[in-house]
Design a protein around this motif. Structure first.
Motif, mmCIF file in Angstrom:
data_model
loop_
_atom_site.group_PDB
_atom_site.id
_atom_site.type_symbol
_atom_site.label_atom_id
_atom_site.label_comp_id
_atom_site.label_asym_id
_atom_site.label_seq_id
_atom_site.Cartn_x
_atom_site.Cartn_y
_atom_site.Cartn_z
ATOM 1 N N THR A 257 0.827 -1.207 0.000
ATOM 2 C CA THR A 257 0.000 0.000 0.000
ATOM 3 C C THR A 257 0.859 1.252 0.000
ATOM 4 O O THR A 257 0.622 2.207 -0.758
ATOM 5 N N ARG A 260 2.507 2.001 -3.388
ATOM 6 C CA ARG A 260 1.579 2.600 -4.347
ATOM 7 C C ARG A 260 1.346 4.075 -4.037
ATOM 8 O O ARG A 260 1.333 4.929 -4.934
ATOM 9 N N GLU A 261 1.178 4.375 -2.763
ATOM 10 C CA GLU A 261 0.932 5.768 -2.375
ATOM 11 C C GLU A 261 2.154 6.638 -2.637
ATOM 12 O O GLU A 261 2.037 7.769 -3.129
ATOM 13 N N ARG A 263 4.567 6.048 -4.856
ATOM 14 C CA ARG A 263 4.751 6.201 -6.294
ATOM 15 C C ARG A 263 3.866 7.306 -6.849
ATOM 16 O O ARG A 263 4.294 8.143 -7.651
ATOM 17 N N GLU A 264 2.634 7.316 -6.406
ATOM 18 C CA GLU A 264 1.692 8.342 -6.845
ATOM 19 C C GLU A 264 2.176 9.727 -6.412
ATOM 20 O O GLU A 264 2.127 10.688 -7.194
ATOM 21 N N GLY A 293 3.111 -4.289 -7.064
ATOM 22 C CA GLY A 293 3.337 -2.921 -6.635
ATOM 23 C C GLY A 293 4.451 -2.241 -7.409
ATOM 24 O O GLY A 293 5.264 -2.894 -8.060
#
Length: 432
Positions: A257, A260-261, A263-264, A293
């Motif tokens: 999680t 992903r956060e 990377r964004e 991921g």
């Protein structure tokens, strides 16, 4: 440094008794093999061959080694005299370092008289069992990681010398770098590392810590962003280093999680080329779970240096053939329940189809199996008359390539992490 005392007491007492009985000079064949793979594994990886050859070359009894044996009355004077002149003068054959192996694979064959061969048992097994266990686990990790590099960083989770050997073995099985500097000095393993949480905590705040690290190591460094609050640290890291920031590292929490956060967030801040490194008790299963991921590198510690639950390869060193009173070599085998061995000198090849895919480990007893044209012989000469056969002395890069090639010819299910049978069966061919 001599490796002669890296052995068990009973190796020397067997030599003493054999010298007294006259059997010490009998020609013998010893074999190293694993009866089984760790539960559920599909293949193993041979590692440590380079270290083993160095250990055999250094297996000499000088005055410092003989003195404690004499003082403790471990063996008698005649045996001490034998040991003082000891130098291994036999032949050793083995699987190439990096090669995959299976239950029963004769990964090492030692041909010598009894006294010279038996003395090597403990040091050979110490090296092959440890290094092959690490390499076997590392191979599963690099397979799960695919094209994403793995970094070995387990030095603080094992004995200091085991850490050096583990870094080397992991590199053989595809790890990209190690944190262990002695592995770099001694074996040429590439090393890498930046900073731990202690560096951040040393400073008054993350801004001061990150600024100091960037000033020292450049904008391409990796900043550890989970000491306090991850989004705040990521924003600060990009503010200080800009889009040239090399990487950020996550070491706790829900890594998938968070990756992903992060990377964004990095992309939104314009740091699209900044990589994400994840650490924190990873093993092959965790790495596979992170495959979906946006992770760029995996840092692995405890699991790789301890064989990911299988800290030994379970290899044994057994006498499989000896000279009888008539001078003929005869096969001998242990018949104990659950610990049976197969007698006779072994020869091995990997049976392959016309496309080069392996479908069996074929073991000839007493003579090499017939090659049907697509097969590959597995045993290489490592020492002849006690001298290393230089073309067979493994280099790390050659061992890495041998592992890549060996794994590539196995069926696809070999790379599955689910519990299963060995990827290919082991078939024994009787003497014709």
């Amino acid at each position: 440094m001599s490796t002669a005392l890296l052995t068990d007491h009973y190796e020397l007492t067997m030599v003493e008794a054999a010298l007294r009985s006259g059997a010490a000079s009998r020609r013998c064949v010893f074999e190293v093999f694993a009866r089984r793979l760790p539960d559920g594994r599909r293949y193993g990886v041979v590692a440590g061959t380079g270290r083993l050859l160095e250990a055999v070359e250094a297996f000499r009894f000088g005055s410092q080694e003989l003195a404690p044996l004499r003082d403790s009355h471990v063996v008698d004077d005649a045996t001490l005299d034998f040991l003082a002149d000891f130098r291994f003068t036999g032949d050793i054959w083995g699987y190439a370092e990096g090669e995959c192996y299976f239950p029963g694979s004769p990964v090492l064959v030692v041909e010598s008289d009894f006294a010279h061969g038996v003395l090597l048992e403990t040091v050979v097994l110490s090296i092959l069992n440890h290094d092959s266990a690490v390499a076997s686990a590392a191979s599963r990790m690099t397979s799960a990681a695919g094209s994403r590099p793995c970094i070995e960083m387990g030095s603080r989770r094992t004995h200091e010398e085991a850490a050096v050997a583990a870094a080397r073995a992991a590199y053989v099985a595809g790890f990209a770098t190690s944190s262990n500097l002695e592995a770099g000095r001694r074996h040429g393993v590439p090393t890498s590392g930046t900073a731990a949480h202690a560096f951040t905590l040393l400073h008054d705040d993350e801004r001061e810590a990150f600024s100091a690290q960037i000033a020292s190591l450049g904008k391409g460094t990796t900043l550890l962003v989970d000491t306090y609050d991850v989004p705040t640290a990521v924003a600060l890291a990009v503010e200080l280093a800009g889009p040239e920031l090399g990487a950020v590292r996550l070491d706790s929490g829900d890594l998938l999680t968070q990756a992903r956060e992060v990377r964004e967030q990095l992309d939104a801040l314009g740091a699209t080329a900044t990589k994400i490194v994840v650490t924190s008790d990873l093993d092959e299963y965790a790495i596979a779970g992170l495959a979906a991921g946006p992770v760029d590198l995996y840092g692995v510690g405890t699991s790789v240096v301890t064989g990911s639950g299988a800290p030994t390869a379970g290899m044994v060193y057994k006498l499989v053939s000896r000279e009888d009173d008539s001078g003929t070599m005869v096969g001998v085998a242990k018949k104990s329940q659950d610990k049976q061995s197969v007698g006779g000198r072994k020869f091995a090849l990997r049976r392959r189809d016309a496309k080069g895919m392996a479908h069996a480990e074929v073991i000839g007893i007493g003579e090499p199996p017939a090659d049907d044209g697509d097969d590959r012989a597995l045993l290489l000469p490592l020492l002849h008359n006690g001298v290393v056969v230089e073309p067979s002395r493994p280099t790390l890069e050659a061992a890495r390539q041998r592992h890549v090639d060996s794994l590539a010819e196995l069926p696809a299910e070999a790379r599955q992490l689910q519990r299963g049978e060995p990827a290919i069966p082991t078939e024994y061919l009787p003497r014709s």
